[in-house]
Design a protein around this motif. Structure first.
Motif, PDB file in Angstrom:
ATOM      1  N   GLY A  40      -0.126  13.069   3.758  1.00 45.29           N
ATOM      2  CA  GLY A  40       0.532  13.432   2.985  1.00 45.29           C
ATOM      3  C   GLY A  40       1.158  12.445   1.682  1.00 45.29           C
ATOM      4  O   GLY A  40       1.438  12.720   0.976  1.00 45.29           O
ATOM      5  N   GLN A  42       0.583  14.379  -1.246  1.00 42.83           N
ATOM      6  CA  GLN A  42       1.588  15.432  -2.422  1.00 42.83           C
ATOM      7  C   GLN A  42       2.732  15.222  -2.059  1.00 42.83           C
ATOM      8  O   GLN A  42       3.433  15.439  -2.922  1.00 42.83           O
ATOM      9  N   GLU A  43       2.921  14.944  -0.529  1.00 40.07           N
ATOM     10  CA  GLU A  43       4.405  14.899  -0.431  1.00 40.07           C
ATOM     11  C   GLU A  43       5.014  14.229  -1.834  1.00 40.07           C
ATOM     12  O   GLU A  43       6.278  13.383  -1.812  1.00 40.07           O
ATOM     13  N   THR A  46       5.091  13.864  -5.253  1.00 41.61           N
ATOM     14  CA  THR A  46       6.458  14.647  -5.829  1.00 41.61           C
ATOM     15  C   THR A  46       7.854  14.421  -4.986  1.00 41.61           C
ATOM     16  O   THR A  46       8.917  14.626  -4.743  1.00 41.61           O
ATOM     17  N   ASP A  47       7.824  12.496  -4.101  1.00 41.16           N
ATOM     18  CA  ASP A  47       9.320  12.626  -3.802  1.00 41.16           C
ATOM     19  C   ASP A  47       9.785  11.685  -4.392  1.00 41.16           C
ATOM     20  O   ASP A  47       8.961  11.043  -5.385  1.00 41.16           O
ATOM     21  N   GLU A  71       4.029  22.239  -0.082  1.00 45.99           N
ATOM     22  CA  GLU A  71       3.793  20.747   0.038  1.00 45.99           C
ATOM     23  C   GLU A  71       4.298  20.433  -0.719  1.00 45.99           C
ATOM     24  O   GLU A  71       4.788  18.460  -0.942  1.00 45.99           O
ATOM     25  N   ASN A  72       5.178  20.610  -1.838  1.00 44.51           N
ATOM     26  CA  ASN A  72       6.223  19.677  -2.660  1.00 44.51           C
ATOM     27  C   ASN A  72       7.318  19.098  -2.321  1.00 44.51           C
ATOM     28  O   ASN A  72       7.848  20.252  -1.715  1.00 44.51           O
ATOM     29  N   GLU A  73       7.639  17.674  -2.626  1.00 49.51           N
ATOM     30  CA  GLU A  73       8.398  17.589  -2.263  1.00 49.51           C
ATOM     31  C   GLU A  73       9.900  17.888  -3.536  1.00 49.51           C
ATOM     32  O   GLU A  73      10.975  18.179  -3.134  1.00 49.51           O
ATOM     33  N   LYS A 187      14.678  14.244  -2.178  1.00 47.53           N
ATOM     34  CA  LYS A 187      13.388  15.360  -1.040  1.00 47.53           C
ATOM     35  C   LYS A 187      14.153  16.919  -0.655  1.00 47.53           C
ATOM     36  O   LYS A 187      14.712  17.325   0.493  1.00 47.53           O
ATOM     37  N   SER A 189      12.444  18.250   2.213  1.00 49.15           N
ATOM     38  CA  SER A 189      12.270  18.258   3.139  1.00 49.15           C
ATOM     39  C   SER A 189      14.026  17.482   3.706  1.00 49.15           C
ATOM     40  O   SER A 189      13.804  18.255   4.619  1.00 49.15           O
ATOM     41  N   SER A 343       7.557  13.662   6.674  1.00 45.70           N
ATOM     42  CA  SER A 343       7.573  14.324   5.282  1.00 45.70           C
ATOM     43  C   SER A 343       6.603  13.522   4.548  1.00 45.70           C
ATOM     44  O   SER A 343       7.548  13.975   3.457  1.00 45.70           O
TER      45      SER A 343
END
Length: 378
Positions: A40, A42-43, A46-47, A71-73, A187, A189, A343
């Motif tokens: 995770g 990448q998540e 980008t959080d 997979e970007n947040e 985010k 998600s 996520s």
């Protein structure tokens, strides 16, 4: 990946280590924190809650499966820099996945690899979080240490205005309840969690007044995660108080949780290290069930400041007994310090979104899909 130049990591306590540069060539600084997630990355990058922070991954091999926009947040990385033990040059997995090094370079993120992250994590765990600088431009060690020492501390910094949306927008339109999300750095998600439950989701800037929130005819209000020190956000605390008094169901997560606690007269403190990872055990005090959770926070609610009547502790961290959840009996509201959407991470706590939506009159029967109970009604 082509041969990369040397990079330097300098900490505010004078520690200097050398490694190999990844991503953008340049200099960046921020609070150095570590994340224990195995996947995770990448998540995590980008959080928006990582704004102003250098993220060090404890798992040794990062970049193995590359990156993909799905997979970007958020639209672009928000972390100030990345520190890893080993960055994979050529990712495996499906074709057309971009290498982490190229992803970082494209988005201007400075990183460093080939250093002993294990030793650095032990140092932080012993001494607490430190500010740091990553440099791949060739600056000398003394200059970099001085820059790290001059880096603003996270305590006292209000960063939500750096990452909140500039314009209100509708993320999802459906036939279910209408949820208005106050965006302190939400985010993707989290928005997906409501969209997947058939909600109409309106996202508004952090400073949007309550009367404007009411113009969307919301069934519920959501106060999102975000970066920075909630104690440096008096207007947001007042906004959270107004939301709690609006006679609507309210859920706050992470920064939103802290703002709601402050709005009810509780205190928040800066943690020595913080919680960041996808393996934190939390006990639901209502059901007795232990959940493995995803967390990302450096501030926490002071348990000693919780009033006898104003709030009830619903969740506690089993590693250090810190507060992870609160219910507000005088309001239709509860809040969580951790991320039930995960996520990256497990989905043990996903049922809490259902518990929240069940607080909405006339919608509860259709939305009663949770398998684990939580008494959230006031």
């Amino acid at each position: 990946m082509p041969t990369q130049p040397t990079a330097t990591l300098a900490l505010s306590d004078g520690t200097v280590v050398s490694g190999r540069a990844i991503g953008h060539r340049g200099t960046t600084r921020g609070e150095l924190c570590f994340n224990t997630s195995m996947t995770g990355y990448q998540e995590i990058l980008t959080d928006p809650s990582y704004y102003g922070q250098l993220v060090m991954m404890t798992y040794p091999h990062i970049g193995n499966y590359g990156t993909t926009p799905a997979e970007n947040e958020s639209h672009v990385p928000k972390a100030a820099g990345l520190i890893v033990r080993s960055c994979t040059d050529t990712p495996s997995g499906p074709p057309r996945r971009e290498a982490l090094h190229d992803y970082l370079a494209k988005h201007g993120v400075v990183g460093i690899t080939d250093i002993d992250t294990r030793a650095l994590v032990r140092q932080i765990r012993t001494n607490g979080v430190l500010n740091a600088v990553i440099d791949s431009s060739g600056a000398d060690a003394g200059t970099l240490v001085a820059r790290a020492r001059n880096c603003p501390d996270m305590a006292g910094r209000a960063y939500a205005h750096k990452v909140t949306t500039q314009y209100a927008y509708t993320y999802n339109r459906d036939n279910g309840p209408t949820v208005v999300v106050v965006d302190y750095g939400a985010k993707r998600s989290l928005l997906d969690a409501f969209a997947q439950r058939g909600c109409t989701v309106h996202v508004v800037p952090a400073a949007t007044p309550l009367d404007k929130l009411r113009s969307y005819a919301p069934d519920a209000l959501f106060l999102s995660n975000g970066p920075g020190d909630p104690r440096a956000m008096p207007e947001a605390v007042e906004h959270a108080r107004a939301c709690l008094n609006a006679n609507l169901p309210v859920l706050g997560i992470c920064l939103g949780h802290q703002l709601m606690a402050l709005a009810q007269g509780m205190q928040v403190y800066k943690m020595r290290v913080g919680h960041r990872g996808a393996n934190h055990p939390v006990k639901n005090l209502t059901t007795g069930r232990v959940e493995i959770t995803t967390q990302n926070h450096g501030f926490a609610v002071d348990a000693a400041s919780i009033p006898d009547q104003g709030a009830i502790v619903t969740h506690r961290n089993l590693n250090d007994d810190t507060i992870e959840g609160l219910r507000y009996p005088q309001h239709k509201a509860f809040s969580l310090q951790y991320h039930p959407e995960a996520s990256p991470g497990p989905h043990d706590s996903d049922y809490l979104f259902d518990s929240f939506l069940e607080m909405i009159p006339n919608h509860a029967p259709a939305l009663r899909t949770a398998r684990h109970g939580l008494a959230v009604a006031g």
